[in-house]
Design an enzyme around this catalytic site. Structure first.
Site, PDB file in Angstrom:
ATOM      1  CE  LYS A  19     170.286  37.492   9.212  1.00 43.31           C
ATOM      2  NZ  LYS A  19     170.620  38.904   8.924  1.00 43.31           N
ATOM      3  NE  ARG A  94     164.668  40.687   9.987  1.00 44.92           N
ATOM      4  CZ  ARG A  94     165.181  40.123   8.902  1.00 44.92           C
ATOM      5  NH1 ARG A  94     165.014  38.842   8.677  1.00 44.92           N
ATOM      6  NH2 ARG A  94     165.864  40.836   8.045  1.00 44.92           N
ATOM      7  NE  ARG A 133     171.976  42.132   0.622  1.00 44.75           N
ATOM      8  CZ  ARG A 133     171.479  41.775   1.804  1.00 44.75           C
ATOM      9  NH1 ARG A 133     172.063  40.823   2.495  1.00 44.75           N
ATOM     10  NH2 ARG A 133     170.420  42.366   2.288  1.00 44.75           N
ATOM     11  NE  ARG A 166     166.863  42.112  -0.160  1.00 46.35           N
ATOM     12  CZ  ARG A 166     167.026  41.615   1.075  1.00 46.35           C
ATOM     13  NH1 ARG A 166     167.807  40.562   1.262  1.00 46.35           N
ATOM     14  NH2 ARG A 166     166.414  42.148   2.106  1.00 46.35           N
ATOM     15  NE  ARG A 177     166.446  45.337   4.888  1.00 42.49           N
ATOM     16  CZ  ARG A 177     167.478  44.943   4.139  1.00 42.49           C
ATOM     17  NH1 ARG A 177     168.025  45.756   3.274  1.00 42.49           N
ATOM     18  NH2 ARG A 177     167.948  43.738   4.266  1.00 42.49           N
TER      19      ARG A 177
HETATM   20  P1  AMP Z   1     166.053  39.693   4.761  1.00 37.62           P
HETATM   21  O1  AMP Z   1     166.116  39.071   3.412  1.00 37.62           O
HETATM   22  O2  AMP Z   1     166.283  38.704   5.862  1.00 37.62           O
HETATM   23  O3  AMP Z   1     166.930  40.917   4.889  1.00 37.62           O
HETATM   24  O4  AMP Z   1     164.547  40.212   4.960  1.00 37.62           O
HETATM   25  C1  AMP Z   1     163.982  41.162   4.084  1.00 37.62           C
HETATM   26  C2  AMP Z   1     162.709  41.709   4.682  1.00 37.62           C
HETATM   27  O5  AMP Z   1     161.753  40.649   4.841  1.00 37.62           O
HETATM   28  C3  AMP Z   1     162.838  42.333   6.059  1.00 37.62           C
HETATM   29  O6  AMP Z   1     163.286  43.687   6.011  1.00 37.62           O
HETATM   30  C4  AMP Z   1     161.405  42.218   6.558  1.00 37.62           C
HETATM   31  O7  AMP Z   1     160.558  43.194   5.947  1.00 37.62           O
HETATM   32  C5  AMP Z   1     160.990  40.848   6.020  1.00 37.62           C
HETATM   33  N1  AMP Z   1     161.319  39.774   6.992  1.00 37.62           N
HETATM   34  C6  AMP Z   1     162.243  38.797   6.837  1.00 37.62           C
HETATM   35  N2  AMP Z   1     162.286  38.015   7.921  1.00 37.62           N
HETATM   36  C7  AMP Z   1     161.388  38.508   8.790  1.00 37.62           C
HETATM   37  C8  AMP Z   1     160.990  38.155  10.110  1.00 37.62           C
HETATM   38  N3  AMP Z   1     161.541  37.113  10.772  1.00 37.62           N
HETATM   39  N4  AMP Z   1     160.020  38.906  10.699  1.00 37.62           N
HETATM   40  C9  AMP Z   1     159.442  39.932  10.063  1.00 37.62           C
HETATM   41  N5  AMP Z   1     159.797  40.346   8.838  1.00 37.62           N
HETATM   42  C10 AMP Z   1     160.768  39.639   8.198  1.00 37.62           C
END
Ligand code: AMP
Length: 224
Positions: A19, A94, A133, A166, A177
């Site tokens: 994404k 999400r 990554r 990360r 996740r």
């Molecule tokens: P990402 O960078 O999109 O993989 O997000 C990393 C982390 O941020 C996720 O594992 C969640 O802990 C938090 N996070 C990101 N977007 C959301 C969302 N829409 N709702 C809740 N937690 C989020």
């Protein structure tokens, strides 16, 4: 729904589906504001804000940040001036609650979601991508040790920032996740299918090919 020329697109897919990589390319090509909830939370953490600290406690366990906090942050962000041509949401919504809150907020402004692009990738591929990554500490651009190496080792091609893994991409948290994604985010596929907004894209192809498929799907939807 009347978006007055504005485009509201959601990129849906598991962590590691691509994404972020695709969002940067599409947003640039179409002049949309790229809004990535994970990036916003990481920026909050870097700035040492209270929101950042709240988010950290969930993110480091691979859990979702509570809806109330997340929705407030995103609904605040989508009214910024750079959203005038439209928005590309990456990582939000999400949960069903988030999707419904977004729909309600847009409806109140006489707007709506135009299209939801679901990037589908197999589970084995997702875990492999997450563990390989690396992202830029400064601009958050993603790289991958298998498919997308930076030109200079350890440095971001775009801004020269330092690349790091990360903490939540380490295997145990990455698995968590993915579990959270299947339990809490997959229901959105049905939600947006029923709304007639979902288009599925094969995310197993090469980055450029996936990008072309995404752009084509947007073009079909908006009649360009
Ligand atoms: P990402 O960078 O999109 O993989 O997000 C990393 C982390 O941020 C996720 O594992 C969640 O802990 C938090 N996070 C990101 N977007 C959301 C969302 N829409 N709702 C809740 N937690 C989020």
């Amino acid at each position: 729904m009347s978006n007055e020329g504005q485009l509201h697109v959601i990129l849906l897919g598991a962590p590691g589906a691509g994404k972020g990589t695709q969002a940067v390319l599409i947003a640039q090509r179409l002049g949309l504001a790229h809004i990535a909830s994970g990036d916003l939370f990481r920026q909050e953490q870097n700035s040492g804000s209270e929101l950042g600290e709240i988010a950290r406690s969930y993110m480091e366990k691979g859990l979702l940040v509570p809806d109330e906090v997340t929705v407030k942050m995103i609904l605040g962000r989508i009214t910024d001036p750079d959203c005038a041509k439209g928005i590309l949401l990456d990582g939000f919504p999400r949960t069903l609650e988030q999707a419904k809150a977004l729909d309600q907020a847009l409806t109140e402004q006489g707007k709506g979601i135009d299209l939801v692009l679901y990037i589908k990738v197999s589970n084995e591929e997702l875990l492999m991508r997450l563990s390989g990554r690396w992202i830029c500490r400064n601009c958050q651009a993603p790289y991958n040790v298998v498919e997308l190496l930076p030109k200079v080792s350890g440095k971001c091609d775009h801004c020269g920032g330092e690349l790091y893994q990360r903490p939540d991409d380490k295997e145990e948290t990455a698995r968590k996740r993915l579990d959270v994604y299947f339990a809490q985010t997959m229901p959105l596929i049905e939600y947006y299918t029923e709304a007639g907004k979902l288009v599925e894209i094969d995310g197993g192809k090469a980055i450029e090919a996936v990008g072309e498929d995404l752009i084509a799907a947007i073009g079909v939807r908006i009649g360009r």
